[in-house]
Design an enzyme around this catalytic site. Structure first.
Site, PDB file in Angstrom:
ATOM      1  N   ASP A 142       0.841  -1.203   0.000  1.00  0.00           N
ATOM      2  CA  ASP A 142       0.000   0.000   0.000  1.00  0.00           C
ATOM      3  C   ASP A 142       0.878   1.255   0.000  1.00  0.00           C
ATOM      4  OD1 ASP A 142      -1.995   1.893   0.369  1.00  0.00           O
ATOM      5  OD2 ASP A 142      -2.009   1.635   2.534  1.00  0.00           O
ATOM      6  N   SER A 172       4.659  -6.586   3.424  1.00  0.00           N
ATOM      7  CA  SER A 172       3.490  -5.733   3.706  1.00  0.00           C
ATOM      8  C   SER A 172       2.821  -6.130   5.019  1.00  0.00           C
ATOM      9  CB  SER A 172       2.487  -5.889   2.553  1.00  0.00           C
ATOM     10  OG  SER A 172       1.220  -5.408   2.912  1.00  0.00           O
ATOM     11  N   ALA A 173       2.143  -5.172   5.640  1.00  0.00           N
ATOM     12  CA  ALA A 173       1.386  -5.459   6.860  1.00  0.00           C
ATOM     13  C   ALA A 173       0.012  -6.045   6.539  1.00  0.00           C
ATOM     14  CB  ALA A 173       1.212  -4.169   7.659  1.00  0.00           C
ATOM     15  N   LYS A 214       5.622  -3.540  11.771  1.00  0.00           N
ATOM     16  CA  LYS A 214       6.574  -2.446  11.548  1.00  0.00           C
ATOM     17  C   LYS A 214       6.307  -1.375  12.606  1.00  0.00           C
ATOM     18  CE  LYS A 214       5.900  -3.211   6.580  1.00  0.00           C
ATOM     19  NZ  LYS A 214       5.291  -2.694   5.349  1.00  0.00           N
TER      20      LYS A 214
HETATM   21  P1  B16 Z   1      -5.257  -5.332   6.014  1.00  0.00           P
HETATM   22  P2  B16 Z   1       1.259  -1.932   3.717  1.00  0.00           P
HETATM   23  C1  B16 Z   1      -0.920  -1.748   5.249  1.00  0.00           C
HETATM   24  O1  B16 Z   1      -0.331  -2.068   4.020  1.00  0.00           O
HETATM   25  C2  B16 Z   1      -1.745  -0.482   5.135  1.00  0.00           C
HETATM   26  O2  B16 Z   1      -0.895   0.628   4.843  1.00  0.00           O
HETATM   27  C3  B16 Z   1      -2.462  -0.221   6.433  1.00  0.00           C
HETATM   28  O3  B16 Z   1      -3.247   0.946   6.343  1.00  0.00           O
HETATM   29  C4  B16 Z   1      -3.349  -1.438   6.757  1.00  0.00           C
HETATM   30  O4  B16 Z   1      -4.032  -1.257   7.990  1.00  0.00           O
HETATM   31  C5  B16 Z   1      -2.470  -2.687   6.826  1.00  0.00           C
HETATM   32  O5  B16 Z   1      -1.791  -2.851   5.582  1.00  0.00           O
HETATM   33  C6  B16 Z   1      -3.273  -3.945   7.107  1.00  0.00           C
HETATM   34  O6  B16 Z   1      -4.108  -4.208   6.023  1.00  0.00           O
HETATM   35  O7  B16 Z   1      -6.411  -4.809   6.765  1.00  0.00           O
HETATM   36  O8  B16 Z   1      -5.499  -5.521   4.528  1.00  0.00           O
HETATM   37  O9  B16 Z   1      -4.665  -6.578   6.642  1.00  0.00           O
HETATM   38  O10 B16 Z   1       1.526  -0.482   3.551  1.00  0.00           O
HETATM   39  O11 B16 Z   1       2.050  -2.569   4.855  1.00  0.00           O
HETATM   40  O12 B16 Z   1       1.381  -2.702   2.434  1.00  0.00           O
HETATM   41 MG    MG Z   2       2.685   1.198   2.804  1.00  0.00          MG
END
Ligand code: B16
Ligand code: MG
Length: 217
Positions: free
Chosen positions: A11, A114-115, A145
């Protein structure tokens, strides 16, 4: 073992899903009679879903039982997934496919760090999944993170030494995680906000292949 590896956040780096997270969180916030703004949404970037809900409940001064908390997490994700369902290749951020294609041609291993627990589904929707040698996301990671866990797992799975990994990130916590893993951190977005990064670019169009060549060398 390849000499270098590249790790991409999702994201804000590959696609702008923050706008869909915003709409889904805003809907829940409305139910809680809280006016959730884009500024609030900034606090949520790179932050796990659970932590986002904790922050929202704090802001809204709402207390929840465990059952209620879990139900809101599910509701928010159902709404978010309805937006994701409509995504296609047109939502990929500028020059991302070009960078991935360049690395693929050079046989450089590529990871996602990614999170998000929806990372794999999103990459499939925008047709980029095949570029990634490994996906490390919210389903594999315990410590969020700025803990470096996500990137260290990615480096291990790529078979690349951590200090030979290059991380693209749009969130402060992500840059801190990359730095804590002793990786090269590249901030994508606002250079002032991401001032802890080793290098900064507004987006991939500003970067160019000469810079990538320098990193690989
Ligand atoms: P989910 P990233 C993150 O993505 C988002 O920036 C963050 O806003 C979101 O809460 C998190 O993923 C969890 O996402 O609800 O789809 O598990 O920037 O780490 O790719
Ligand atoms: Mg991001």
């Amino acid at each position: 073992m390849s000499t270098v590896g590249f790790i991409f956040d999702l994201d804000g780096v590959i696609v702008d899903t923050a706008k869909y997270h915003y709409l889904a969180w805003k809907k829940l916030a409305n139910q809680l009679n809280f006016d959730f703004t884009k500024e609030h949404n900034e606090l949520f970037k790179g932050v796990s879903r659970k932590r986002c809900l904790e922050i929202l409940l704090n802001l809204a001064e709402v207390e929840a039982t465990h059952e209620q908390f879990d139900r809101w997490m599910i509701e928010k994700n159902i709404d978010y997934l309805a937006y994701i369902e409509k995504m296609d290749e047109s939502e990929i951020l500028p020059d991302v496919p070009e960078v991935l294609e360049y690395l693929l041609k050079k046989n450089i291993p590529i990871a996602l760090g990614s999170a998000s627990k929806n990372a794999r589904a999103i990459l499939e929707k925008v047709n980029l999944l095949h570029y990634f040698n490994t996906i490390v996301d919210g389903t594999n990671v315990i410590k969020a993170k700025p803990d470096p866990e996500v990137f260290i797992i990615a480096a291990n799975q790529l078979g690349v030494a951590t200090n030979k990994c290059i991380v693209f990130e749009d969130a402060v916590a992500g840059i801190q995680a990359a730095n804590a893993a002793e990786m090269i951190s590249i901030g994508i977005g606002d250079a002032q906000i991401l001032s802890e990064a080793d290098y900064n670019f507004k987006d991939f169009t500003e970067m160019g292949t000469t810079f990538l060549e320098k990193l690989i060398a």
